[in-house]
Design an enzyme around this catalytic site. Structure first.
Site, PDB file in Angstrom:
ATOM      1  N   TYR A 131      18.890  24.807  -5.210  1.00  0.00           N
ATOM      2  CA  TYR A 131      19.606  25.689  -4.294  1.00  0.00           C
ATOM      3  C   TYR A 131      18.962  25.685  -2.923  1.00  0.00           C
ATOM      4  O   TYR A 131      17.891  25.108  -2.724  1.00  0.00           O
ATOM      5  CB  TYR A 131      19.682  27.116  -4.864  1.00  0.00           C
ATOM      6  CG  TYR A 131      18.403  27.910  -4.776  1.00  0.00           C
ATOM      7  CD1 TYR A 131      17.314  27.631  -5.597  1.00  0.00           C
ATOM      8  CD2 TYR A 131      18.274  28.956  -3.860  1.00  0.00           C
ATOM      9  CE1 TYR A 131      16.143  28.365  -5.514  1.00  0.00           C
ATOM     10  CE2 TYR A 131      17.107  29.697  -3.774  1.00  0.00           C
ATOM     11  CZ  TYR A 131      16.041  29.399  -4.601  1.00  0.00           C
ATOM     12  OH  TYR A 131      14.878  30.130  -4.511  1.00  0.00           O
ATOM     13  N   ARG A 133      25.993  20.755 -24.940  1.00  0.00           N
ATOM     14  CA  ARG A 133      24.576  21.088 -24.729  1.00  0.00           C
ATOM     15  C   ARG A 133      23.641  20.048 -25.343  1.00  0.00           C
ATOM     16  O   ARG A 133      23.613  19.865 -26.565  1.00  0.00           O
ATOM     17  CB  ARG A 133      24.260  22.476 -25.303  1.00  0.00           C
ATOM     18  CG  ARG A 133      22.849  22.947 -24.946  1.00  0.00           C
ATOM     19  CD  ARG A 133      22.533  24.334 -25.491  1.00  0.00           C
ATOM     20  NE  ARG A 133      21.189  24.739 -25.104  1.00  0.00           N
ATOM     21  CZ  ARG A 133      20.070  24.320 -25.678  1.00  0.00           C
ATOM     22  NH1 ARG A 133      20.136  23.468 -26.699  1.00  0.00           N
ATOM     23  NH2 ARG A 133      18.885  24.723 -25.251  1.00  0.00           N
ATOM     24  N   HIS A 148      19.604  18.385 -23.974  1.00  0.00           N
ATOM     25  CA  HIS A 148      18.662  18.427 -22.856  1.00  0.00           C
ATOM     26  C   HIS A 148      18.810  17.221 -21.931  1.00  0.00           C
ATOM     27  O   HIS A 148      18.763  17.347 -20.710  1.00  0.00           O
ATOM     28  CB  HIS A 148      17.221  18.495 -23.364  1.00  0.00           C
ATOM     29  CG  HIS A 148      16.870  19.813 -23.998  1.00  0.00           C
ATOM     30  ND1 HIS A 148      17.526  20.292 -25.106  1.00  0.00           N
ATOM     31  CD2 HIS A 148      15.946  20.740 -23.674  1.00  0.00           C
ATOM     32  CE1 HIS A 148      17.011  21.475 -25.439  1.00  0.00           C
ATOM     33  NE2 HIS A 148      16.050  21.763 -24.575  1.00  0.00           N
ATOM     34  N   LYS A 167      13.242  23.091  -5.003  1.00  0.00           N
ATOM     35  CA  LYS A 167      13.854  24.425  -4.920  1.00  0.00           C
ATOM     36  C   LYS A 167      14.835  24.577  -6.083  1.00  0.00           C
ATOM     37  O   LYS A 167      16.058  24.460  -5.924  1.00  0.00           O
ATOM     38  CB  LYS A 167      14.516  24.641  -3.544  1.00  0.00           C
ATOM     39  CG  LYS A 167      14.661  26.123  -3.175  1.00  0.00           C
ATOM     40  CD  LYS A 167      14.866  26.296  -1.693  1.00  0.00           C
ATOM     41  CE  LYS A 167      15.342  27.697  -1.319  1.00  0.00           C
ATOM     42  NZ  LYS A 167      14.420  28.790  -1.625  1.00  0.00           N
ATOM     43  N   GLU A 201       1.561  30.861  -3.082  1.00  0.00           N
ATOM     44  CA  GLU A 201       2.570  31.398  -2.165  1.00  0.00           C
ATOM     45  C   GLU A 201       3.102  32.690  -2.752  1.00  0.00           C
ATOM     46  O   GLU A 201       2.573  33.179  -3.753  1.00  0.00           O
ATOM     47  CB  GLU A 201       3.691  30.372  -1.969  1.00  0.00           C
ATOM     48  CG  GLU A 201       4.421  30.018  -3.259  1.00  0.00           C
ATOM     49  CD  GLU A 201       5.519  28.971  -3.075  1.00  0.00           C
ATOM     50  OE1 GLU A 201       6.071  28.833  -1.978  1.00  0.00           O
ATOM     51  OE2 GLU A 201       5.833  28.318  -4.086  1.00  0.00           O
ATOM     52  N   LEU A 233       6.581  25.710  -2.379  1.00  0.00           N
ATOM     53  CA  LEU A 233       7.813  25.248  -1.738  1.00  0.00           C
ATOM     54  C   LEU A 233       7.511  24.929  -0.273  1.00  0.00           C
ATOM     55  O   LEU A 233       6.851  25.738   0.399  1.00  0.00           O
ATOM     56  CB  LEU A 233       8.878  26.341  -1.806  1.00  0.00           C
ATOM     57  CG  LEU A 233      10.234  25.896  -1.281  1.00  0.00           C
ATOM     58  CD1 LEU A 233      10.949  25.039  -2.318  1.00  0.00           C
ATOM     59  CD2 LEU A 233      11.106  27.084  -0.903  1.00  0.00           C
TER      60      LEU A 233
END
Ligand SMILES: Cc1ncc(COP(=O)(O)O)c(C=O)c1O
Length: 291
Positions: free
Chosen positions: A31, A98, A100, A145, A177, A201
């Site tokens: 994102y 489903r 992995h 992210k 962070e 990040l």
């Protein structure tokens, strides 16, 4: 509010995603959060570059190459008029039975929405905010992210339980962070922040602020900050696209420095806003949007 989902602009309650979506089942997606001031996206290219790096890191082909992102985001902002907003966008590997391992066939799910940016307000400049420390329990690729944010969620909740705005994370005796921010410390006028790498990040605000401060000659170092030095710092700041530069004045209930937002923070926020104004308006001036 009008959101975007897979090519459509619609109210969020009408936007439907399959329960088999891999974002829902595995957190298999990435994102971005991009701020926009007076309808103009700030540091869009930097955010789209980071999105490209996150997508490449999880081996998900970019579903909107060739300027598609900018066009979609501009259109979304036009449909959600207002002064200061942030755009949240996420891309997941889509719906599939489903398993992995990556599905043979799946179409990425692209979702975006717009939220107001809360102004910093005079209380922050007067008193700053509280933070706690917490062990960094995240995975080994915090530079991606990823939407898989459970460890960040738990750390932020721990902060909320202590009426603090952020959890500052520590790993092996070093600062990494915040749960949703980068962290800067100031000691004797020297500004330090954790170096880039898989442990943090690469914040867009972090990079922009470092550039702005270095341009005016401030000594800024990207080097590891031990926990004892974090606790002894004169100033601690949090940075993010929606927080700008936020002064932490209490850490684990103890005052940071003299317990008030410090002079280097004031300078940093001014520089940040001046530079932002210059970049967005092509001239010198002061962005007073958040005063
Ligand atoms: C874990 C983490 N670090 C740092 C940041 C700051 O990044 P940026 O300045 O690009 O918003 C964020 C933003 O939400 C974050 O979630």
């Amino acid at each position: 509010m009008i959101a975007y989902l897979n090519g459509e602009y619609l109210p969020p309650e009408q936007a439907c995603v399959s329960p088999l979506d891999r974002g829902f089942l595995f957190g298999d997606g990435v994102y971005e959060v991009i701020p926009s001031y007076d309808g103009k996206l700030f540091l869009l290219n930097e955010h789209l570059d980071r999105l490209g790096r996150s997508l490449a890191a999880i081996r998900l082909p970019d579903p909107m190459p060739d300027g598609g992102w900018a066009e979609m985001l501009e259109r979304l902002l036009q449909q959600n008029p207002g002064a200061d907003r942030s755009v949240y966008l996420q891309v997941t590997r889509g719906a599939a039975p489903r398993d992995h391992a990556f599905p043979g066939q799946a179409t990425a799910t692209v979702f975006a929405m717009v939220s107001p940016i809360a102004p910093q307000g005079p209380a922050v400049a007067g008193a700053g905010v509280s933070a706690i420390t917490a062990p960094d329990q995240r995975w080994g690729r915090c530079d991606i992210k990823s939407v898989a944010l459970l460890a960040n969620v738990l750390a932020r909740q721990q902060a909320a339980d202590h009426a603090a705005v952020e959890a500052i994370l520590l790993r092996d005796g070093l600062l990494t962070e915040g749960a949703a921010s980068n962290v800067f410390v100031v000691t004797n006028g020297v500004v330090r922040t954790t170096p880039l790498g898989p442990a943090i990040l690469p914040g867009i605000t972090r990079a922009f602020l470092l550039g702005a401060l270095r341009a005016e000659g401030r000594d800024c170092r990207e080097e590891p900050v031990p926990e004892v030095e974090l606790r002894a710092a004169d100033e601690i700041w949090l940075t993010s696209s929606t927080k700008e530069v936020l002064p932490v004045t209490r850490l684990d209930g103890q005052p940071v420095g003299d317990g008030r937002p410090g002079p280097v923070w004031r300078e940093a926020l001014d520089r940040y806003r001046q530079e932002r104004y210059r970049l967005m308006h092509g001239s010198a001036g002061r962005d007073v949007t958040h005063d």
